[in-house]
Write an enzyme that holds these catalytic residues in place. Structure first.
Site, PDB file in Angstrom:
ATOM      1  N   GLN A 275       0.814  -1.219   0.000  1.00 41.77           N
ATOM      2  CA  GLN A 275       0.000   0.000   0.000  1.00 41.77           C
ATOM      3  C   GLN A 275       0.843   1.263   0.000  1.00 41.77           C
ATOM      4  OE1 GLN A 275      -2.299   1.369   3.550  1.00 41.77           O
ATOM      5  NE2 GLN A 275      -4.092   0.930   2.274  1.00 41.77           N
ATOM      6  N   GLU A 360      13.888  29.843 -17.827  1.00 45.80           N
ATOM      7  CA  GLU A 360      12.657  30.512 -18.262  1.00 45.80           C
ATOM      8  C   GLU A 360      12.003  31.257 -17.101  1.00 45.80           C
ATOM      9  OE1 GLU A 360      11.590  31.193 -21.992  1.00 45.80           O
ATOM     10  OE2 GLU A 360      12.696  29.401 -21.493  1.00 45.80           O
TER      11      GLU A 360
END
Length: 380
Positions: A275, A360
């Site tokens: 899990q 950027e």
């Protein structure tokens, strides 16, 4: 959100990335080689100048198509996507501001991969703060004289020409900058050594030096004194591109992690049965999808001229960059010690992701832009 044309483009670029780019990604990363053969194939497929009008040699598609192309190329190798992004910025500049003669001389050959461009803004004291540039262009009889230098410029080691932001009026601040097209064969034009980067090593970066480079009058791209505003305007599209590139890196990591989780066994069962690992994979998938949808939303807003496009582009770039770093790290975690070994894809993806938070416009400046827009009332 994707129409039939977008999905056709997505499928075609995905095949190209899977069959042509991904098989050589490890070699390009190891050798830092510029993939000239892939560069030419991308031009033949119309992957340069995605939003440039067809009559100018581009693909004539929308900004969402550009985002789709960037993600799929990046899943193959982000350095190759970087080339698509660079040509998109160059193509946007020439489409909006170039003369017919400039487009014929520079844009057409660049889109056909006959000439390699560089986009030259950054300097030692002018990264995020573009207003700090010191490169100057001085008027002389018949044109201009260019002096100064640029750092960390993509394609600097291999470029045939550079689009350079220079100061033309020292007293005019932001309004004292202009853009010039500089032929790499010009006397006084030289290059620094190629930098050896942590990631995206197949996309060459280096310095450019201008020592009294003589430029003709028609080297000026766009109006004199508007260079800062022009460069900033095209960076919105650049941020969509980098966001999509970051999503591609993260998605490649998720796909590698899923395959590993199904294959690797511990305690007598595939680790996918645990899990804790299932939740990790689920968190990877939901964050990547959220970043992808933010990117697509920014692309649509930019295409439509939406007033909220600026904030949307910063949100997309910021979130996608953070997701790429965090979730590529999770991909390494799924592989365990193997993922830390050089030569495995997830190790490269982790290195390739980091620059997405920096170039950027850093993610810190993106947060500043988002906050500024919020405080101005542009909350949607």
């Amino acid at each position: 959100m994707l129409g039939e044309q977008h999905r056709e483009v997505q499928d075609a670029v995905r095949r190209f990335a899977t069959e042509v780019i991904r098989p050589v990604a490890a070699e390009l990363d190891e050798t830092e080689r510029f993939p000239a053969e892939i560069y030419r194939q991308m031009a033949e497929l119309g992957l340069f100048g995605i939003t440039v009008p067809a009559e100018l040699g581009g693909a004539g598609m929308d900004v969402l198509s550009y985002a789709v192309v960037m993600e799929e190329l990046s899943k193959g190798y982000a350095s190759v996507a970087d080339q698509c992004g660079l040509l998109e910025l160059i193509g946007t500049l020439f489409t909006r501001y170039g003369t017919d003669a400039q487009r014929q001389r520079w844009l057409g050959p660049a889109l056909r991969a006959e000439l390699r461009p560089a986009y030259a803004i950054t300097e030692a004291d002018a990264g995020t703060d573009v207003s700090g540039i010191r490169t100057t262009a001085t008027r002389v009889p018949g044109g201009w004289r260019l002096d100064g230098g640029k750092l960390w410029i993509h394609n600097a080691p291999v470029c045939d020409f550079a689009v350079v932001l220079a100061r033309t009026d020292k007293a005019a601040g932001h309004r004292g900058m202009s853009i010039f097209i500089v032929d790499a064969a010009s006397p006084g034009f030289s290059r620094g050594a190629k930098e050896h980067k942590m990631g995206q090593r197949g996309s060459p970066v280096g310095a450019l030096h201008f020592d009294g480079v003589e430029l003709p009058e028609d080297a000026l791209l766009g109006p004199e004194g508007r260079g800062f505003h022009i460069m900033m305007s095209v960076l919105e599209k650049g941020r969509v591109g980098i966001a999509a590139l970051a999503v591609g890196i993260a998605q490649a990591g998720l796909e590698a992690a899923l395959a590993q989780a199904k294959q690797r066994r511990q305690f007598g069962q595939p680790i996918a049965e645990f899990q804790g690992l299932q939740w990790l994979l689920a968190d990877m998938a939901k964050d990547i999808q959220a970043a992808r949808l933010l990117t697509w939303d920014a692309a649509v807003k930019l295409e439509n001229g939406d007033p909220g496009a600026n904030m949307a582009c910063s949100m997309a770039k910021c979130m996608a960059g953070d997701v790429a770093v965090a979730r590529s790290a999770d991909a390494v975690q799924v592989f365990g010690g193997t993922g830390y070994v050089k030569g495995y894809e997830v190790e490269r993806l982790y290195r390739d992701a980091k620059i997405c938070q920096i170039y950027e416009g850093t993610n810190q400046i993106q947060r500043t832009i988002i906050a500024r827009e919020l405080l101005k009332g542009n909350a949607s």
